[in-house]
Write a protein that holds these residues in place. Structure first.
Motif, mmCIF file in Angstrom:
data_model
loop_
_atom_site.group_PDB
_atom_site.id
_atom_site.type_symbol
_atom_site.label_atom_id
_atom_site.label_comp_id
_atom_site.label_asym_id
_atom_site.label_seq_id
_atom_site.Cartn_x
_atom_site.Cartn_y
_atom_site.Cartn_z
ATOM 1 N N LEU A 141 1.046 -1.211 0.156
ATOM 2 C CA LEU A 141 0.180 -0.016 -0.110
ATOM 3 C C LEU A 141 0.713 1.291 0.046
ATOM 4 O O LEU A 141 0.319 2.347 -0.616
ATOM 5 C CB LEU A 141 -0.873 -0.179 1.041
ATOM 6 N N CYS A 142 2.055 1.274 0.729
ATOM 7 C CA CYS A 142 2.931 2.468 0.514
ATOM 8 C C CYS A 142 3.530 2.678 -0.671
ATOM 9 O O CYS A 142 3.620 3.531 -1.169
ATOM 10 C CB CYS A 142 3.889 2.283 1.844
ATOM 11 N N GLY A 143 4.012 1.564 -1.442
ATOM 12 C CA GLY A 143 4.166 1.718 -2.790
ATOM 13 C C GLY A 143 3.093 2.328 -3.469
ATOM 14 O O GLY A 143 3.449 2.908 -4.551
ATOM 15 N N PHE A 144 1.951 1.605 -3.457
ATOM 16 C CA PHE A 144 0.913 2.288 -4.259
ATOM 17 C C PHE A 144 0.574 3.736 -3.963
ATOM 18 O O PHE A 144 0.278 4.333 -4.761
ATOM 19 C CB PHE A 144 -0.406 1.578 -4.005
ATOM 20 N N ALA A 145 0.668 4.014 -2.630
ATOM 21 C CA ALA A 145 0.724 5.601 -2.429
ATOM 22 C C ALA A 145 1.803 6.278 -2.847
ATOM 23 O O ALA A 145 1.344 7.525 -3.486
ATOM 24 C CB ALA A 145 0.734 5.460 -0.953
ATOM 25 N N LEU A 146 2.948 5.925 -3.264
ATOM 26 C CA LEU A 146 4.163 6.867 -3.706
ATOM 27 C C LEU A 146 3.803 6.830 -5.259
ATOM 28 O O LEU A 146 3.803 7.840 -5.824
ATOM 29 C CB LEU A 146 5.486 5.923 -3.602
ATOM 30 N N LEU A 147 3.231 5.629 -5.971
ATOM 31 C CA LEU A 147 2.601 5.768 -7.356
ATOM 32 C C LEU A 147 1.559 6.996 -7.388
ATOM 33 O O LEU A 147 1.742 7.710 -8.473
ATOM 34 C CB LEU A 147 2.161 4.452 -7.830
ATOM 35 N N GLU A 148 0.589 6.906 -6.289
ATOM 36 C CA GLU A 148 -0.523 7.887 -6.531
ATOM 37 C C GLU A 148 0.373 9.384 -6.451
ATOM 38 O O GLU A 148 -0.267 10.441 -7.119
ATOM 39 C CB GLU A 148 -1.348 7.725 -5.409
ATOM 40 N N LEU A 149 1.236 9.649 -5.618
ATOM 41 C CA LEU A 149 1.763 10.936 -5.459
ATOM 42 C C LEU A 149 2.480 11.425 -6.952
ATOM 43 O O LEU A 149 2.596 12.490 -7.144
ATOM 44 C CB LEU A 149 2.786 10.689 -4.329
ATOM 45 N N GLY A 150 3.105 10.243 -7.470
ATOM 46 C CA GLY A 150 3.675 10.498 -8.907
ATOM 47 C C GLY A 150 2.654 10.928 -9.881
ATOM 48 O O GLY A 150 3.150 11.818 -10.635
ATOM 49 N N VAL A 151 1.645 10.002 -9.664
ATOM 50 C CA VAL A 151 0.230 10.719 -10.722
ATOM 51 C C VAL A 151 -0.251 12.036 -10.278
ATOM 52 O O VAL A 151 -0.422 12.859 -11.294
ATOM 53 C CB VAL A 151 -0.673 9.776 -10.585
ATOM 54 N N LEU A 152 -0.139 12.203 -9.074
ATOM 55 C CA LEU A 152 -0.588 13.753 -8.762
ATOM 56 C C LEU A 152 0.321 14.908 -9.141
ATOM 57 O O LEU A 152 0.101 16.101 -9.568
ATOM 58 C CB LEU A 152 -0.689 13.872 -7.115
ATOM 59 N N LEU A 153 1.617 14.432 -9.137
ATOM 60 C CA LEU A 153 2.623 15.353 -9.750
ATOM 61 C C LEU A 153 2.562 15.730 -11.269
ATOM 62 O O LEU A 153 2.851 16.778 -11.689
ATOM 63 C CB LEU A 153 3.965 14.900 -9.374
ATOM 64 N N PHE A 154 2.301 14.610 -11.960
ATOM 65 C CA PHE A 154 2.200 14.654 -13.606
ATOM 66 C C PHE A 154 0.989 15.179 -14.006
ATOM 67 O O PHE A 154 0.827 15.605 -15.088
ATOM 68 C CB PHE A 154 2.729 13.399 -14.124
ATOM 69 N N VAL A 155 -0.178 14.638 -13.510
ATOM 70 C CA VAL A 155 -1.745 14.458 -14.106
ATOM 71 C C VAL A 155 -2.168 16.080 -14.242
ATOM 72 O O VAL A 155 -2.545 16.273 -15.456
ATOM 73 C CB VAL A 155 -2.581 13.818 -13.140
ATOM 74 N N PHE A 156 -1.904 17.090 -13.421
ATOM 75 C CA PHE A 156 -2.310 18.331 -13.885
ATOM 76 C C PHE A 156 -1.643 18.932 -14.765
ATOM 77 O O PHE A 156 -2.273 19.889 -15.564
ATOM 78 C CB PHE A 156 -2.492 19.064 -12.420
ATOM 79 N N PRO A 157 -0.174 19.168 -14.733
ATOM 80 C CA PRO A 157 0.488 19.542 -15.680
ATOM 81 C C PRO A 157 0.258 18.866 -17.181
ATOM 82 O O PRO A 157 0.260 19.625 -18.137
ATOM 83 C CB PRO A 157 1.949 19.212 -15.432
ATOM 84 N N LEU A 158 0.031 17.586 -17.019
ATOM 85 C CA LEU A 158 -0.461 16.961 -18.257
ATOM 86 C C LEU A 158 -1.865 17.422 -18.832
ATOM 87 O O LEU A 158 -2.106 17.844 -19.991
ATOM 88 C CB LEU A 158 -0.567 15.555 -18.176
ATOM 89 N N GLN A 159 -2.627 17.733 -17.877
ATOM 90 C CA GLN A 159 -4.050 18.240 -18.327
ATOM 91 C C GLN A 159 -4.105 19.612 -19.023
ATOM 92 O O GLN A 159 -4.936 19.960 -19.673
ATOM 93 C CB GLN A 159 -5.186 18.384 -17.225
ATOM 94 N N CYS A 160 -2.917 20.556 -18.225
ATOM 95 C CA CYS A 160 -3.167 21.912 -19.047
ATOM 96 C C CYS A 160 -2.289 21.800 -20.265
ATOM 97 O O CYS A 160 -2.393 22.934 -20.876
ATOM 98 C CB CYS A 160 -2.551 22.877 -17.754
ATOM 99 N N ARG A 161 -1.267 20.891 -20.500
ATOM 100 C CA ARG A 161 -0.630 20.791 -21.748
ATOM 101 C C ARG A 161 -1.025 20.146 -22.722
ATOM 102 O O ARG A 161 -0.738 20.286 -24.084
ATOM 103 C CB ARG A 161 0.724 20.540 -21.306
ATOM 104 N N PHE A 162 -1.805 18.997 -22.446
ATOM 105 C CA PHE A 162 -2.192 18.001 -23.424
ATOM 106 C C PHE A 162 -3.888 17.819 -23.835
ATOM 107 O O PHE A 162 -4.348 18.048 -22.488
ATOM 108 C CB PHE A 162 -1.611 16.707 -23.297
ATOM 109 N N TYR A 163 -4.484 17.625 -24.894
ATOM 110 C CA TYR A 163 -5.802 17.544 -24.817
ATOM 111 C C TYR A 163 -5.980 16.250 -25.028
ATOM 112 O O TYR A 163 -5.668 15.371 -26.306
ATOM 113 C CB TYR A 163 -6.397 18.192 -25.910
ATOM 114 N N ASN A 164 -6.725 15.135 -23.905
ATOM 115 C CA ASN A 164 -7.034 13.841 -23.768
ATOM 116 C C ASN A 164 -8.059 13.650 -22.776
ATOM 117 O O ASN A 164 -8.655 14.517 -22.036
ATOM 118 C CB ASN A 164 -5.887 12.999 -23.429
#
Length: 221
Positions: free
Chosen positions: A115-138
């Motif tokens: 679960l801690c490994g999963f939480a670390l992946l979630e943090l990674g997604v949070l780091l990238f998902v909003f920059p991706l949302q503002c930069r790419f249309y998907n």
């Protein structure tokens, strides 16, 4: 000499100007995040501006913020609510296995580690998902998947960014108390601005046609 000092193209003035932009962004982010469910749209708008600041692209801070906030509101809100629910569930599961389960059990150790490994992946997604949302249309699903793929592919940078953010947040409180007021003045946009220096280099790799066709990224015109 004085004409050079007071020239607004002077690097010193440009540096000061960017920190004023971050201050303005902090006010906008706080105000537009007050309903809480709009945090995703506000965060996307902040990254839209900070990525432009790092690239030295033209565009007014307030105008750019609200442009992104308006255009990305639906998708960014859906992403935020989904990830918020996921983080809450993961946090509860970690608490359940790490605290409520009897000490010394193998299942407790394995599940807590997973679960801690999963939480670390979630943090990674949070780091990238909003920059991706503002930069790419998907679509939302594709943006979340792309954020996960990038977090895995650039996992070392996930660790670097988390360490950078932790340093920005903790150093004022534990090492340099005089910086605490600046932390409150600039808030989350300061983290986004610092992160953007790394994110620009990563996101630019997905701007080419080859990467677009391979990974399903569609750059915003």
């Amino acid at each position: 000499m004085f004409s050079g000092i007071f020239n607004y193209d002077n690097p010193v003035w440009r540096f000061i100007g960017k920190f004023f932009d971050i201050f303005v962004l902090n006010l906008l982010w706080i105000i537009c995040s007050l309903p809480l469910f709009t945090i995703g749209a506000s965060t996307t708008a902040v990254y839209y501006v900070t990525l432009k600041l790092v690239r030295d692209e033209e565009g007014g801070t307030i105008r750019s913020f609200f442009k992104s906030f308006r255009e990305n509101f639906r998708q960014a809100t859906a992403i935020w609510l989904f990830l918020l629910a996921l983080v809450i569930v993961t946090g509860f599961d970690i608490y359940f296995f790490a605290v409520l389960q009897p000490a010394g059990g193998r299942i407790r150790f394995v599940m807590t580690a997973v679960l801690c490994g999963f939480a670390l992946l979630e943090l990674g997604v949070l780091l990238f998902v909003f920059p991706l949302q503002c930069r790419f249309y998907n679509p939302v699903k594709r943006t979340l998947l792309n954020a996960l793929l990038i977090a895995v592919r650039h996992f070392v940078w996930v660790i670097v960014l988390l360490a950078l953010d932790a340093a920005i947040l903790l150093i004022p409180f534990f090492a340099v108390p005089a910086l605490i007021p600046f932390l409150f003045l600039f808030g989350f946009p300061l983290l986004a601005f610092a992160n953007s220096f790394v994110l620009v280099g990563i996101l630019d790799k997905y701007m080419s046609k080859e990467e677009e066709n391979q990974d399903g990224f569609n750059a915003v015109p």
